[in-house]
Write a protein that holds these residues in place. Structure first.
Motif, PDB file in Angstrom:
ATOM      1  N   TYR A  27      -7.890  -1.922  -2.684  1.00 58.02           N
ATOM      2  CA  TYR A  27      -7.140  -2.079  -1.437  1.00 58.02           C
ATOM      3  C   TYR A  27      -7.605  -3.379  -0.778  1.00 58.02           C
ATOM      4  CZ  TYR A  27      -5.155  -0.349   3.066  1.00 58.02           C
ATOM      5  OH  TYR A  27      -4.435  -0.174   4.224  1.00 58.02           O
ATOM      6  N   LYS A  37      -0.061  14.222   1.087  1.00 56.28           N
ATOM      7  CA  LYS A  37       0.905  13.120   1.145  1.00 56.28           C
ATOM      8  C   LYS A  37       2.330  13.662   1.018  1.00 56.28           C
ATOM      9  CE  LYS A  37      -0.413  10.402  -2.214  1.00 56.28           C
ATOM     10  NZ  LYS A  37      -0.428   9.168  -3.049  1.00 56.28           N
ATOM     11  N   VAL A  97       0.833  -1.203   0.000  1.00 63.59           N
ATOM     12  CA  VAL A  97       0.000   0.000   0.000  1.00 63.59           C
ATOM     13  C   VAL A  97       0.868   1.254   0.000  1.00 63.59           C
ATOM     14  CG1 VAL A  97      -1.612   1.369   1.383  1.00 63.59           C
ATOM     15  CG2 VAL A  97      -2.065  -1.049   0.992  1.00 63.59           C
ATOM     16  N   ASP A  98       1.903   1.261   0.819  1.00 68.50           N
ATOM     17  CA  ASP A  98       2.774   2.441   0.886  1.00 68.50           C
ATOM     18  C   ASP A  98       3.477   2.679  -0.450  1.00 68.50           C
ATOM     19  OD1 ASP A  98       2.104   3.011   3.500  1.00 68.50           O
ATOM     20  OD2 ASP A  98       3.728   1.782   4.328  1.00 68.50           O
ATOM     21  N   SER A 111      -9.973   2.080   3.635  1.00 68.60           N
ATOM     22  CA  SER A 111      -9.480   0.841   4.237  1.00 68.60           C
ATOM     23  C   SER A 111     -10.080  -0.336   3.481  1.00 68.60           C
ATOM     24  CB  SER A 111      -9.870   0.791   5.722  1.00 68.60           C
ATOM     25  OG  SER A 111     -11.265   0.922   5.878  1.00 68.60           O
ATOM     26  N   ASP A 160      -2.915  -4.491   3.489  1.00 71.56           N
ATOM     27  CA  ASP A 160      -1.687  -3.702   3.461  1.00 71.56           C
ATOM     28  C   ASP A 160      -0.612  -4.357   2.601  1.00 71.56           C
ATOM     29  OD1 ASP A 160      -2.765  -1.745   5.003  1.00 71.56           O
ATOM     30  OD2 ASP A 160      -1.627  -2.205   6.820  1.00 71.56           O
ATOM     31  N   ASP A 210      -4.730   9.248  -2.140  1.00 70.89           N
ATOM     32  CA  ASP A 210      -4.200   8.754  -0.865  1.00 70.89           C
ATOM     33  C   ASP A 210      -4.966   7.507  -0.451  1.00 70.89           C
ATOM     34  OD1 ASP A 210      -3.146   8.322   1.601  1.00 70.89           O
ATOM     35  OD2 ASP A 210      -3.488  10.347   2.367  1.00 70.89           O
ATOM     36  N   LEU A 211      -4.341   6.348  -0.667  1.00 69.06           N
ATOM     37  CA  LEU A 211      -4.995   5.079  -0.357  1.00 69.06           C
ATOM     38  C   LEU A 211      -5.226   4.917   1.136  1.00 69.06           C
ATOM     39  CD1 LEU A 211      -6.107   2.709  -1.941  1.00 69.06           C
ATOM     40  CD2 LEU A 211      -3.846   1.647  -1.873  1.00 69.06           C
ATOM     41  N   ARG A 212      -4.483   5.646   1.932  1.00 65.21           N
ATOM     42  CA  ARG A 212      -4.653   5.566   3.385  1.00 65.21           C
ATOM     43  C   ARG A 212      -5.922   6.281   3.863  1.00 65.21           C
ATOM     44  NH1 ARG A 212      -2.060   1.342   5.528  1.00 65.21           N
ATOM     45  NH2 ARG A 212       0.146   1.271   4.929  1.00 65.21           N
ATOM     46  N   LYS A 213      -6.600   6.980   2.950  1.00 65.59           N
ATOM     47  CA  LYS A 213      -7.875   7.599   3.328  1.00 65.59           C
ATOM     48  C   LYS A 213      -9.015   6.593   3.366  1.00 65.59           C
ATOM     49  CE  LYS A 213      -7.059  12.352   1.807  1.00 65.59           C
ATOM     50  NZ  LYS A 213      -7.490  13.439   0.878  1.00 65.59           N
ATOM     51  N   ASN A 252       1.004   4.176  -2.823  1.00 66.43           N
ATOM     52  CA  ASN A 252       0.740   5.544  -2.384  1.00 66.43           C
ATOM     53  C   ASN A 252       1.856   6.491  -2.810  1.00 66.43           C
ATOM     54  OD1 ASN A 252      -1.636   6.388  -1.273  1.00 66.43           O
ATOM     55  ND2 ASN A 252      -0.856   6.546   0.815  1.00 66.43           N
TER      56      ASN A 252
END
Length: 369
Positions: A109, A267, A69-70, A84, A112, A79-82, A73
């Motif tokens: 997604y 980001k 994922v990182d 889940s 992780d 922003d994939l962290r926005k 990103n």
């Protein structure tokens, strides 16, 4: 490139059996429309009932391993962290030096340590190439273009069609299920490119024919239709959705396409971040607008747009006859300073056609229902 050089989807025999008009689309021989009504009837089916599309030409790739994922990103704009798991997200792959859009894509997604990607057909190889150049040790990147098919089920009756096959429905927009159908793995995602409520199903390549046949039968009670990429284009244009190579390209950045909503500006890094931030602050680039044609005339990509004084102010990026509105519509890149409601003219084959600047979508649809 001749037709014999083009790639074909796992559903090619189904399209030819139905007598579909086939054409080159991103290096793939794909159905543009089917007999018995063509684009207009197929468009209407999706807006009012349900239609199914073979979009197996779309690319597929997967990133696996610790930090998947990182890594995505750090490559792509959004922003994939926005979100889940299990959520999908629209994003863009931009050129580091220019900020131009190499491709726009959907990222799934899964965890992780696993992100599934669906780029555009013609751009998959380039997206994968650029990612491989930056791939950290310990991560795996696999091009799965020919491992999976993609079938879109779109329209107000799409839930009922899926329920007939015992497939999960009721998903939140951009969420997905890793499920099974007839004992075969299947991903069901609440996404689409038509503006209507719908799903995109991702079966294995070898399972696509059986699933397509079942969907054709399941939609018959709802007067659904198989639909070609011609209707997909009129549907997406009515919504103002960008098409790579038209509203997005190596020369058209996310800022110009008004796609800043798909950029994770906070980001630390993504490809093209610095140049896009500078362009965003400068506020001088052309911007994408909609055009509603007054009177007769169908604008096409490349048509010049002029203001009331006859001064060139932009260019059409996509244009069509809207089956819903029964008039010409277009998406265009225009100079700053224009405003919604302004009157312009479009040079359509040497004839000035009047139009009004508008903000898409041009029609109301049920994508978020």
């Amino acid at each position: 490139m001749t037709k014999t050089d083009l790639l074909t989807s796992p559903l090619h025999s189904r399209h030819t059996a139905l007598g579909a008009k086939m054409a080159d689309f991103g290096g793939w021989l794909m159905p543009i429309e089917y007999p018995g009504g063509g684009v207009l009837k197929e468009h209407e089916a999706v807006r009012e009932r349900v239609g199914i599309f073979d979009v197996s030409h779309l690319g597929k790739a997967v990133v696996r391993g610790p930090g998947a994922v990182d890594f995505c990103n750090a490559c792509f704009t959004n922003d994939l962290r926005k979100v889940s798991p299990p959520k999908a997200q629209y994003t863009m792959c931009c050129d580091e030096a220019t900020g131009g859009v190499v491709d726009d894509l959907i990222q799934y997604y899964k965890s992780d340590e696993e992100v599934f990607l669906i780029p555009n057909a013609a751009n998959t190889t380039e997206v994968v190439r650029r990612m491989r150049e930056k791939l950290p040790e310990g991560l795996e990147l696999e091009n799965q273009h020919h491992d999976y098919a993609v079938i879109a089920v779109q329209g107000p009756r799409s839930d009922e069609v899926l329920e007939t096959l015992g497939l999960p429905t009721g998903h939140e927009y951009m969420s997905f299920d890793s499920t099974a159908w007839n004992g075969k793995p299947l991903t069901v995602c609440r996404t689409g490119y038509t503006g209507e409520k719908g799903y995109e199903l991702v079966p294995r390549w070898e399972d696509a024919e059986a699933l397509w046949d079942a969907l054709v039968e399941a939609m018959k009670p709802f007067d659904g239709l198989p639909c070609g990429l011609g209707a997909r284009d009129t549907l997406r244009t009515e919504m103002g959705y960008a098409l790579h190579g038209h509203e997005l390209s190596m020369d058209i950045t996310p800022n110009m396409a008004r796609a800043g909503w798909a950029v994770g500006w906070k980001k630390d890094a993504f490809w093209g971040k610095e140049v896009l931030e500078a362009q965003r602050a400068e506020k001088s680039c052309r911007l994408s607008w909609g055009l509603l044609v007054e009177g007769r005339g169908i604008p096409r990509a490349g048509c010049l747009v002029k203001d009331a004084a006859g001064v060139e102010i932009g260019v059409v990026t996509s244009g069509t006859m809207s089956p819903t509105l029964r008039k010409g519509i277009a998406l265009a890149l225009l100079d700053r300073g224009v405003a919604e409601g302004d009157t312009v003219t479009i040079d359509v084959r040497g004839r000035d056609v009047g139009a009004v600047i508008a903000k898409p979508p041009f029609v109301e649809a049920g994508v978020h229902d």
